[in-house]
Write an enzyme that holds these catalytic residues in place. Sequence first.
Site, PDB file in Angstrom:
ATOM      1  N   THR A   1      37.829  40.856  40.898  1.00 22.38           N
ATOM      2  CA  THR A   1      37.668  41.987  41.806  1.00 22.38           C
ATOM      3  C   THR A   1      39.036  42.553  42.178  1.00 22.38           C
ATOM      4  O   THR A   1      39.990  41.798  42.356  1.00 22.38           O
ATOM      5  CB  THR A   1      36.933  41.526  43.079  1.00 22.38           C
ATOM      6  OG1 THR A   1      35.619  41.088  42.725  1.00 22.38           O
ATOM      7  CG2 THR A   1      36.818  42.653  44.096  1.00 22.38           C
ATOM      8  N   GLY A   2      39.099  43.886  42.287  1.00 18.47           N
ATOM      9  CA  GLY A   2      40.332  44.525  42.720  1.00 18.47           C
ATOM     10  C   GLY A   2      40.827  45.547  41.718  1.00 18.47           C
ATOM     11  O   GLY A   2      40.217  45.762  40.668  1.00 18.47           O
TER      12      GLY A   2
ATOM     13  N   GLY B   1      42.852  39.434  38.968  1.00 21.20           N
ATOM     14  CA  GLY B   1      44.200  39.675  39.466  1.00 21.20           C
ATOM     15  C   GLY B   1      44.584  38.647  40.522  1.00 21.20           C
ATOM     16  O   GLY B   1      43.880  37.660  40.751  1.00 21.20           O
TER      17      GLY B   1
ATOM     18  N   ASP C   1      47.127  38.319  44.431  1.00 16.37           N
ATOM     19  CA  ASP C   1      48.042  38.921  45.400  1.00 16.37           C
ATOM     20  C   ASP C   1      49.423  38.285  45.314  1.00 16.37           C
ATOM     21  O   ASP C   1      50.431  38.936  45.564  1.00 16.37           O
ATOM     22  CB  ASP C   1      47.460  38.782  46.804  1.00 16.37           C
ATOM     23  CG  ASP C   1      46.125  39.508  46.929  1.00 16.37           C
ATOM     24  OD1 ASP C   1      46.096  40.725  46.680  1.00 16.37           O
ATOM     25  OD2 ASP C   1      45.113  38.859  47.244  1.00 16.37           O
TER      26      ASP C   1
ATOM     27  N   GLY D   1      42.324  37.239  47.502  1.00 14.94           N
ATOM     28  CA  GLY D   1      41.431  37.551  48.605  1.00 14.94           C
ATOM     29  C   GLY D   1      41.779  38.796  49.373  1.00 14.94           C
ATOM     30  O   GLY D   1      41.148  39.106  50.384  1.00 14.94           O
TER      31      GLY D   1
ATOM     32  N   GLU E   1      35.054  34.722  43.830  1.00 10.13           N
ATOM     33  CA  GLU E   1      36.086  34.587  42.795  1.00 10.13           C
ATOM     34  C   GLU E   1      36.373  33.118  42.513  1.00 10.13           C
ATOM     35  O   GLU E   1      36.496  32.700  41.355  1.00 10.13           O
ATOM     36  CB  GLU E   1      37.371  35.301  43.250  1.00 10.13           C
ATOM     37  CG  GLU E   1      37.252  36.815  43.269  1.00 10.13           C
ATOM     38  CD  GLU E   1      38.453  37.509  43.893  1.00 10.13           C
ATOM     39  OE1 GLU E   1      38.618  38.711  43.661  1.00 10.13           O
ATOM     40  OE2 GLU E   1      39.228  36.844  44.626  1.00 10.13           O
TER      41      GLU E   1
END
Length: 223
Positions: free
Chosen positions: A32-33, A86, A88, A99, A107
Amino acid sequence: MNQDQLKQAVAQAAVDHILPHLDSKSIVGVGTGSTANFFIDALARHKAEFDGAVASSEATAKRLKEHGIPVYELNTVSELEFYVDGADESNERLELIKGGGAALTREKIVAAVARTFICIADASKLVPILGQFPLPVEVIPMARSHVARQLVKLGGDPVYREGVLTDNGNIILDVHNLRIDSPVELEEKINAIVGVVTNGLFAARPADLLLLGTADGVQTLKA
């Protein structure tokens, strides 16, 4: 290259990496992202070469379906060769903070099932020590104050993420000012707090492969 171009480059590199291993029965786990979205767009050009995908969020499921890629519930899938997502932050051991998009629990579940977890990110995400990016923690709503107090005891400064509910109906506390020298240990400590669903440290199950977008091209790091 700008950041979006770096994300596109690593997304394409991930597709190029997994394609030779896919067949008509293969199901791909998708994160996600923004970087994962570039991966979905690149993967969609090859949708005839695999069966479908497992999504780590409702937003990802929607994007996959818009591309005509079948989406399967994880409980109906017996094995998952790849999970692509992906991050962070990542350190050189491929332990991650994830997150920022509030999808960390799903995830983490999909990553746990997958045989190979491929992380895709631009070079700015590679750091010597995790923790500059606030650590997201998914929390049962009634436990918010209790969990926040426990996180303060661990040295963090938890901030309630206003207006955000996860796909599981929970809230997010973003924990600032943590210096994460022992990611596996901290992941376990936070997850042991009553009321915590999970936290955004992916250290007990790190990525297996990091495809890093740099000005000089895509670099490959292995755990």
